[in-house]
Motif scaffolding. Sequence first.
Motif, PDB file in Angstrom:
ATOM      1  N   MET A   1       0.845  -1.190   0.000  1.00 26.72           N
ATOM      2  CA  MET A   1       0.000   0.000   0.000  1.00 26.72           C
ATOM      3  C   MET A   1       0.880   1.240   0.000  1.00 26.72           C
ATOM      4  N   THR A   2       0.428   2.241  -0.725  1.00 23.14           N
ATOM      5  CA  THR A   2       1.039   3.555  -0.692  1.00 23.14           C
ATOM      6  C   THR A   2      -0.091   4.573  -0.760  1.00 23.14           C
TER       7      THR A   2
ATOM      8  N   TYR B   1      -0.664   8.469  -5.589  1.00 19.78           N
ATOM      9  CA  TYR B   1       0.246   7.911  -6.588  1.00 19.78           C
ATOM     10  C   TYR B   1      -0.448   6.952  -7.552  1.00 19.78           C
ATOM     11  N   ALA B   2      -1.772   6.908  -7.526  1.00 18.13           N
ATOM     12  CA  ALA B   2      -2.514   6.005  -8.412  1.00 18.13           C
ATOM     13  C   ALA B   2      -2.067   6.188  -9.858  1.00 18.13           C
ATOM     14  N   GLY B   3      -1.840   5.054 -10.531  1.00 24.43           N
ATOM     15  CA  GLY B   3      -1.406   5.072 -11.920  1.00 24.43           C
ATOM     16  C   GLY B   3       0.094   5.024 -12.090  1.00 24.43           C
ATOM     17  N   GLN B   4       0.855   5.370 -11.059  1.00 15.26           N
ATOM     18  CA  GLN B   4       2.303   5.244 -11.132  1.00 15.26           C
ATOM     19  C   GLN B   4       2.712   3.787 -10.902  1.00 15.26           C
TER      20      GLN B   4
ATOM     21  N   ALA C   1      -3.035   1.048  -7.796  1.00 20.62           N
ATOM     22  CA  ALA C   1      -4.475   1.175  -8.029  1.00 20.62           C
ATOM     23  C   ALA C   1      -5.001   2.480  -7.428  1.00 20.62           C
ATOM     24  N   ASP C   2      -6.258   2.752  -7.691  1.00 22.89           N
ATOM     25  CA  ASP C   2      -6.872   4.004  -7.239  1.00 22.89           C
ATOM     26  C   ASP C   2      -6.845   4.162  -5.722  1.00 22.89           C
ATOM     27  N   ASP C   3      -6.871   3.044  -4.990  1.00 23.82           N
ATOM     28  CA  ASP C   3      -6.861   3.124  -3.534  1.00 23.82           C
ATOM     29  C   ASP C   3      -5.449   3.081  -2.937  1.00 23.82           C
ATOM     30  N   GLY C   4      -4.417   3.084  -3.803  1.00 22.25           N
ATOM     31  CA  GLY C   4      -3.036   3.054  -3.345  1.00 22.25           C
ATOM     32  C   GLY C   4      -2.452   1.662  -3.208  1.00 22.25           C
ATOM     33  N   SER C   5      -3.226   0.632  -3.492  1.00 29.29           N
ATOM     34  CA  SER C   5      -2.731  -0.735  -3.375  1.00 29.29           C
ATOM     35  C   SER C   5      -1.994  -1.158  -4.646  1.00 29.29           C
ATOM     36  N   TYR C   6      -1.150  -2.174  -4.504  1.00 26.39           N
ATOM     37  CA  TYR C   6      -0.460  -2.752  -5.659  1.00 26.39           C
ATOM     38  C   TYR C   6      -0.130  -4.210  -5.356  1.00 26.39           C
ATOM     39  N   THR C   7       0.041  -4.998  -6.418  1.00 24.35           N
ATOM     40  CA  THR C   7       0.456  -6.391  -6.283  1.00 24.35           C
ATOM     41  C   THR C   7       1.516  -6.688  -7.316  1.00 24.35           C
ATOM     42  N   LEU C   8       2.706  -6.988  -6.855  1.00 24.41           N
ATOM     43  CA  LEU C   8       3.813  -7.383  -7.725  1.00 24.41           C
ATOM     44  C   LEU C   8       3.817  -8.897  -7.865  1.00 24.41           C
ATOM     45  N   GLN C   9       4.007  -9.389  -9.076  1.00 24.87           N
ATOM     46  CA  GLN C   9       4.024 -10.830  -9.322  1.00 24.87           C
ATOM     47  C   GLN C   9       5.386 -11.221  -9.877  1.00 24.87           C
ATOM     48  N   LEU C  10       5.970 -12.256  -9.319  1.00 25.43           N
ATOM     49  CA  LEU C  10       7.280 -12.738  -9.740  1.00 25.43           C
ATOM     50  C   LEU C  10       7.224 -14.230  -9.981  1.00 25.43           C
ATOM     51  N   HIS C  11       7.672 -14.672 -11.158  1.00 20.10           N
ATOM     52  CA  HIS C  11       7.825 -16.092 -11.472  1.00 20.10           C
ATOM     53  C   HIS C  11       9.313 -16.410 -11.303  1.00 20.10           C
TER      54      HIS C  11
ATOM     55  N   PRO D   1       6.780   5.011  -5.014  1.00 20.13           N
ATOM     56  CA  PRO D   1       7.118   6.430  -5.155  1.00 20.13           C
ATOM     57  C   PRO D   1       7.572   7.083  -3.850  1.00 20.13           C
ATOM     58  N   ASP D   2       7.090   6.587  -2.701  1.00 20.80           N
ATOM     59  CA  ASP D   2       7.385   7.246  -1.437  1.00 20.80           C
ATOM     60  C   ASP D   2       8.174   6.395  -0.448  1.00 20.80           C
ATOM     61  N   TYR D   3       8.574   5.182  -0.844  1.00 20.71           N
ATOM     62  CA  TYR D   3       9.400   4.380   0.058  1.00 20.71           C
ATOM     63  C   TYR D   3      10.083   3.255  -0.702  1.00 20.71           C
ATOM     64  N   THR D   4      11.133   2.739  -0.083  1.00 21.17           N
ATOM     65  CA  THR D   4      11.866   1.580  -0.591  1.00 21.17           C
ATOM     66  C   THR D   4      12.031   0.592   0.558  1.00 21.17           C
ATOM     67  N   THR D   5      11.813  -0.695   0.281  1.00 22.59           N
ATOM     68  CA  THR D   5      12.010  -1.715   1.299  1.00 22.59           C
ATOM     69  C   THR D   5      12.708  -2.915   0.676  1.00 22.59           C
TER      70      THR D   5
END
Length: 232
Positions: free
Chosen positions: A164-165, A169-172, A190-200, A214-218
Motif C-alpha cells: 500500500m502507498t 500515486y494512483a497510476g504510477q 491502483a486508485d486506492d493506493g494498493s499494488y500487487t507485484l508478481q514474480l515467477h 514512489p514514497d518508500y523503498t524496502t
Amino acid sequence: MNRRTFLAVGGTAAFGGVAGCLGGNSGTAANEFDYETTTTDGVAVPLAPVDDVFEWYENDEARFADARGRDQYETIRIADAVFSPAPDGTEDDPVEEWSTDTRIVTYCGCPHHLSSQRAASLIDAGYEHTYAIDEGLGGWANNGYPLAGSDVETERQTYEISGMTSADYAGQMVSLEQVDADRREAAPIADDGSYTLQLHYAGSTDSRFRVEAPDYTTEGTLADLTSATITA
C-alpha cells in the motif's frame, strides 16, 4: 527458423530492409486489430492476445523484444526474441536496427507492465506497429509455445507481493528488483493506493529483493516480502 524476411501484405507491418531510428515521436499506436489498450506514460499500448501473437510468430509476421532484466532473458525467453529492457532499451539496442514499420511484440512476466513501458517508448519513437502480449511470458509458456534459454525446463513458483502507498500515486508504477541479479518486475498502483507485484522465480529463496514505491523503498527475502502487506 529465419525471422528476418517478412514483407508487408495488405497494409500490415513489415521488417527487413532499411534500418529505423529511435526518433519518430508519433506517440500513437496503429492498433490495426482494435485490441484493448493500457495507457503507459501517456501512450495507449495495444494488448495482443497470446494466441494471435503466436500466429504472427509462426508466420514470421513480427519480431519480439524481451522487456525484463538480463538474467531473466538469459534464463528463459521466447525463442528468437532480443533483449530490449523497459523502459528505453539498452545502449546499442538491437531494435534500433529495425525499420520503424516493423511489427514488434514486447513481453514480460508481470504480465504486461514492463512490456507496456517498453512498447510505449517504442510507439513514442515512431514504431507504431508495437504490441505487448496481454498474458505475458507466462501465457506463452503455458501454451507450450517455443522458448529458449539456459533454464527452460525448470519449474517456477509464482510469488505475489502486496503493498500500500498513498492513493495520490494512483497510476504510477512500483518496481521489484533482485539485489544480486538483473531480474525486474513492475506493477501499477491502483486508485486506492494498493499494488500487487508478481514474480515467477526458481532461484534461491535467500536472495534479497528490493521494492521501490514512489514514497518508500524496502528490501528483504521473498519470505519477508510476501508475509504481510508492505507499507511505508
